[in-house]
Write a protein that holds these residues in place. Structure first.
Motif, PDB file in Angstrom:
ATOM      1  N   PHE A 330      31.346  47.684  30.385  1.00  0.00           N
ATOM      2  CA  PHE A 330      30.248  46.914  31.275  1.00  0.00           C
ATOM      3  C   PHE A 330      31.424  47.342  32.681  1.00  0.00           C
ATOM      4  CE2 PHE A 330      30.992  43.398  28.574  1.00  0.00           C
ATOM      5  CZ  PHE A 330      31.972  42.774  29.041  1.00  0.00           C
ATOM      6  N   SER A 331      32.618  46.969  31.658  1.00  0.00           N
ATOM      7  CA  SER A 331      34.227  46.445  33.039  1.00  0.00           C
ATOM      8  C   SER A 331      34.280  47.628  33.802  1.00  0.00           C
ATOM      9  CB  SER A 331      35.252  46.699  32.448  1.00  0.00           C
ATOM     10  OG  SER A 331      36.312  45.914  33.068  1.00  0.00           O
ATOM     11  N   ASN A 332      34.003  47.607  35.172  1.00  0.00           N
ATOM     12  CA  ASN A 332      34.639  48.600  36.391  1.00  0.00           C
ATOM     13  C   ASN A 332      35.926  48.646  36.147  1.00  0.00           C
ATOM     14  OD1 ASN A 332      32.308  47.682  37.398  1.00  0.00           O
ATOM     15  ND2 ASN A 332      33.150  46.748  39.510  1.00  0.00           N
ATOM     16  N   HIS A 333      36.460  49.643  36.838  1.00  0.00           N
ATOM     17  CA  HIS A 333      37.961  50.170  36.618  1.00  0.00           C
ATOM     18  C   HIS A 333      38.611  51.534  37.812  1.00  0.00           C
ATOM     19  CE1 HIS A 333      35.193  53.923  35.631  1.00  0.00           C
ATOM     20  NE2 HIS A 333      34.640  53.317  34.825  1.00  0.00           N
ATOM     21  N   GLY A 334      40.009  51.346  37.360  1.00  0.00           N
ATOM     22  CA  GLY A 334      40.203  51.747  38.635  1.00  0.00           C
ATOM     23  C   GLY A 334      41.417  51.705  38.755  1.00  0.00           C
ATOM     24  N   PRO A 335      42.192  52.683  39.629  1.00  0.00           N
ATOM     25  CA  PRO A 335      43.722  52.091  40.305  1.00  0.00           C
ATOM     26  C   PRO A 335      43.560  50.565  40.862  1.00  0.00           C
ATOM     27  CG  PRO A 335      42.627  53.449  41.726  1.00  0.00           C
ATOM     28  CD  PRO A 335      41.712  53.026  40.643  1.00  0.00           C
ATOM     29  N   TRP A 336      42.982  50.730  41.272  1.00  0.00           N
ATOM     30  CA  TRP A 336      42.744  48.588  41.985  1.00  0.00           C
ATOM     31  C   TRP A 336      42.675  47.947  41.347  1.00  0.00           C
ATOM     32  CZ3 TRP A 336      37.926  46.411  40.797  1.00  0.00           C
ATOM     33  CH2 TRP A 336      37.486  47.076  40.521  1.00  0.00           C
ATOM     34  N   VAL A 337      42.408  48.162  39.808  1.00  0.00           N
ATOM     35  CA  VAL A 337      42.376  47.266  38.958  1.00  0.00           C
ATOM     36  C   VAL A 337      43.875  46.635  38.482  1.00  0.00           C
ATOM     37  CG1 VAL A 337      40.791  45.898  36.326  1.00  0.00           C
ATOM     38  CG2 VAL A 337      39.639  47.551  38.247  1.00  0.00           C
ATOM     39  N   ASN A 338      44.343  45.954  38.152  1.00  0.00           N
ATOM     40  CA  ASN A 338      45.678  45.807  37.660  1.00  0.00           C
ATOM     41  C   ASN A 338      45.585  45.501  35.781  1.00  0.00           C
ATOM     42  OD1 ASN A 338      46.256  42.962  40.538  1.00  0.00           O
ATOM     43  ND2 ASN A 338      46.765  45.349  40.507  1.00  0.00           N
ATOM     44  N   ALA A 339      45.059  44.571  35.607  1.00  0.00           N
ATOM     45  CA  ALA A 339      45.336  44.408  34.467  1.00  0.00           C
ATOM     46  C   ALA A 339      43.682  44.357  33.571  1.00  0.00           C
ATOM     47  CB  ALA A 339      46.338  43.158  33.962  1.00  0.00           C
ATOM     48  N   TYR A 340      44.016  44.102  32.001  1.00  0.00           N
ATOM     49  CA  TYR A 340      42.535  44.119  31.516  1.00  0.00           C
ATOM     50  C   TYR A 340      42.737  43.017  30.539  1.00  0.00           C
ATOM     51  CZ  TYR A 340      40.679  47.796  33.776  1.00  0.00           C
ATOM     52  OH  TYR A 340      40.773  49.368  34.838  1.00  0.00           O
ATOM     53  N   ALA A 341      41.768  42.081  30.319  1.00  0.00           N
ATOM     54  CA  ALA A 341      41.805  40.908  29.554  1.00  0.00           C
ATOM     55  C   ALA A 341      40.825  41.212  27.958  1.00  0.00           C
ATOM     56  CB  ALA A 341      42.521  39.993  29.697  1.00  0.00           C
ATOM     57  N   PRO A 342      40.639  40.076  27.207  1.00  0.00           N
ATOM     58  CA  PRO A 342      39.240  40.575  26.607  1.00  0.00           C
ATOM     59  C   PRO A 342      38.796  39.856  27.434  1.00  0.00           C
ATOM     60  CG  PRO A 342      41.439  39.914  25.283  1.00  0.00           C
ATOM     61  CD  PRO A 342      41.906  39.599  26.510  1.00  0.00           C
ATOM     62  N   GLY A 343      37.161  40.549  27.606  1.00  0.00           N
ATOM     63  CA  GLY A 343      35.736  39.906  27.766  1.00  0.00           C
ATOM     64  C   GLY A 343      34.552  40.497  27.283  1.00  0.00           C
ATOM     65  N   GLU A 344      34.964  40.779  26.058  1.00  0.00           N
ATOM     66  CA  GLU A 344      33.914  40.889  25.279  1.00  0.00           C
ATOM     67  C   GLU A 344      33.453  40.006  24.016  1.00  0.00           C
ATOM     68  OE1 GLU A 344      31.110  44.691  25.021  1.00  0.00           O
ATOM     69  OE2 GLU A 344      32.673  44.097  23.030  1.00  0.00           O
ATOM     70  N   ARG A 345      31.980  38.694  24.391  1.00  0.00           N
ATOM     71  CA  ARG A 345      32.005  38.222  23.434  1.00  0.00           C
ATOM     72  C   ARG A 345      32.767  36.948  22.888  1.00  0.00           C
ATOM     73  NH1 ARG A 345      29.892  42.683  20.693  1.00  0.00           N
ATOM     74  NH2 ARG A 345      27.654  42.780  21.483  1.00  0.00           N
ATOM     75  N   LEU A 346      33.250  36.177  23.669  1.00  0.00           N
ATOM     76  CA  LEU A 346      34.249  35.044  23.771  1.00  0.00           C
ATOM     77  C   LEU A 346      34.337  33.887  23.377  1.00  0.00           C
ATOM     78  CD1 LEU A 346      36.740  35.991  27.168  1.00  0.00           C
ATOM     79  CD2 LEU A 346      37.062  36.684  24.607  1.00  0.00           C
ATOM     80  N   THR A 347      34.513  32.942  23.024  1.00  0.00           N
ATOM     81  CA  THR A 347      33.718  31.729  22.505  1.00  0.00           C
ATOM     82  C   THR A 347      34.208  30.620  23.202  1.00  0.00           C
ATOM     83  OG1 THR A 347      33.625  32.480  20.626  1.00  0.00           O
ATOM     84  CG2 THR A 347      33.151  30.360  20.635  1.00  0.00           C
ATOM     85  N   SER A 348      33.239  29.774  24.355  1.00  0.00           N
ATOM     86  CA  SER A 348      34.034  28.807  24.983  1.00  0.00           C
ATOM     87  C   SER A 348      32.898  27.853  25.137  1.00  0.00           C
ATOM     88  CB  SER A 348      34.715  28.555  26.220  1.00  0.00           C
ATOM     89  OG  SER A 348      34.694  28.205  26.879  1.00  0.00           O
ATOM     90  N   VAL A 349      32.885  27.214  25.816  1.00  0.00           N
ATOM     91  CA  VAL A 349      31.967  25.079  26.367  1.00  0.00           C
ATOM     92  C   VAL A 349      30.949  26.219  27.570  1.00  0.00           C
ATOM     93  CG1 VAL A 349      31.613  23.352  26.639  1.00  0.00           C
ATOM     94  CG2 VAL A 349      33.577  23.447  24.990  1.00  0.00           C
TER      95      VAL A 349
END
Length: 476
Positions: A330-349
């Motif tokens: 689902f992530s947008n992408h392209g030269p305007w995106v600086n970096a990527y990080a885990p974003g699928e099925r993270l766990t939080s409150v």
């Protein structure tokens, strides 16, 4: 029938703005949502020029009417933006608004060219873009903990990094989560459940984000503002003003923003330009989500990171899938995106821990990835039926109960992970300038992932565990 996620999102946002007629745009591709019958211009001379140009253009065209062209918001605000009505918002359906399209065309004529854009649609800025955010939350057991796990670091009020989360507020019982959210404060959601006691869609979004920042960077003081409505949406004409409101008590070290919109342009959003110009004069770093449209189209405000004046001011973040090696579908992408990080099925409150809260799924998952990926992505897994469908309402939506923790996906959540990494870098290196920390973090990074065939910087917290089959990998 196959789910029609963007149209379902449109209906959800329209219900949250019952007095604002909305349209899909710019055409049948439906990249964004905007206010019908209205355009934006800067206050003063430019607003008068827009109003006069549109009226002249409409008067000369036999199939258009100039009767509706008038100033819709004469008052001056900090964003320096005026709403100009150019058509009857009650006409037509949710398809592209022709009056707005013609108004934009009027300012492309020679007399309207002044070296910069004079007019814009009034877009909806939202967390609920195409993929809500990347999926809907899934209950997670308390025993599994959060992912990324809470880093082993203390909290020092004298050196704590200030992080402002601009979102839709905190759940009322977020303090029940214990030490993780001990240094989180801010606005509460207000209404959290419907008349039957079911958790409303997107409630907990801000709480989930705060938990991720606190986990990656415990030495933070986090403030969550309810700048967006309960569906995580706001008109562009109001968004700039809400951003100014959010920093009224002082500019923080870091702003974590998990909302935005595309607009079919490469020069930003007219409605937030005044805020962005003020941001440039501060020392604050804006970390913004790249969006969940699986598109290379610039998504604002994140895409300001690619503009020369803002390259050190904004850090744009895309999402990696559960294994952390490739981009999430689902992530947008392209030269305007600086970096990527885990974003699928993270766990939080999500909700705090006071009592179980029921939730009815709104969207139905797909039989296969809507973007053509073959891994078990959030489009199709875990499977559930939602109350919304192309035909109206499902008779058998799936129901779950949240008791604190949740799994959730989206660039919305990759963004606070990176905000936490910048804050943690500031603490570890005694760096007081967040923009310098941004440069240092990216320069020192040696990890990469593959996104749409490109090798891109990957920022993975040491405490993050890869996810397979919806659960974090044990011991990873």
């Amino acid at each position: 029938m196959a789910p029609q996620r963007f149209h379902e999102q449109f209906d959800q946002i329209q219900r949250s703005m019952p007095d604002v007629p909305l349209a899909l745009g710019p055409d049948d591709s439906a990249e964004f949502i905007y206010e019908k019958g209205v355009v934006l211009a800067r206050d003063g001379e430019e607003a008068r020029l827009v109003e006069d140009s549109v009226r002249s253009h409409f008067t000369a065209a036999p199939d258009l009417s100039a009767d509706h062209v008038r100033r819709a918001s004469p008052e001056t605000n900090r964003s320096g933006i005026t709403r100009i009505q150019v058509g009857d918002p009650g006409q037509g359906d949710r398809r592209a608004d022709l009056a707005v399209a013609h108004a934009l065309r009027a300012l492309r004529e020679p007399e309207g060219r002044r070296g910069h854009r004079l007019v814009s649609r009034n877009h909806v800025v939202s967390i609920a873009v195409n993929s809500c955010p990347g999926d809907e939350p899934v209950p997670a057991p308390r025993t599994g903990g959060i992912n990324p796990a809470r880093a082993e670091a203390g909290h020092d009020p004298d050196t704590a990094v200030g992080v402002l989360v601009v979102d839709n507020g905190l759940t009322h019982d977020h303090t029940a989560a214990g030490p993780l959210l001990a240094h989180v404060r801010g606005d509460l959601h207000g209404t959290e459940t419907d008349g039957d006691g079911n958790l409303l869609q997107y409630i907990g979004h801000g709480t989930f984000i705060a938990g991720l920042v606190a986990a990656v960077a415990p030495n933070t003081d986090i403030t969550v503002r309810s700048s967006l409505n309960d569906a995580g949406a706001i008109l562009e004409s109001e968004f700039g003003e809400r951003l100014f409101d959010a920093v009224e008590d002082g500019w923080p070290d870091i702003i974590s923003l998990s909302a935005g919109t595309s607009n079919g342009r490469t020069d930003g959003l007219l409605g937030v330009q005044a805020f962005m110009e003020e941001l440039r004069q501060q020392r604050t770093l804006l970390i913004a989500a790249a969006g969940n449209n699986a598109s290379a189209t610039p998504f604002w405000p994140a895409a300001y990171a690619a503009l020369p004046d803002y390259r050190d001011v904004v850090l744009s973040v895309g999402a990696l899938r559960g294994d952390g090696e490739f981009g999430a579908c689902f992530s947008n992408h392209g030269p305007w995106v600086n970096a990527y990080a885990p974003g699928e099925r993270l766990t939080s409150v999500l909700t705090g821990f006071e009592a179980p809260v029921p939730y009815v799924y709104q969207h139905t998952t797909y039989d296969a990835c809507r973007y053509g990926f073959t891994y078990p992505c959030t489009c199709q897994s875990p499977q559930h039926s939602g109350v919304l469908s192309e035909d109206g309402e499902s008779d058998t939506p799936d129901r779950v109960s949240f008791e604190g923790f949740a799994h959730w996906s989206g660039t919305s959540f990759a963004t606070p992970v990176v905000a936490g990494l910048v804050a943690a870098h500031m603490t570890a290196h005694k760096e007081t300038d967040p923009r310098v920390a941004r440069q240092q973090l990216l320069a020192a990074n040696t990890e990469f992932a593959e996104v749409r065939g490109a090798h891109v910087p990957a920022l993975r917290p040491a405490s993050w565990r890869p996810v397979t089959g919806g659960q974090p990998t044990a011991g990873a």
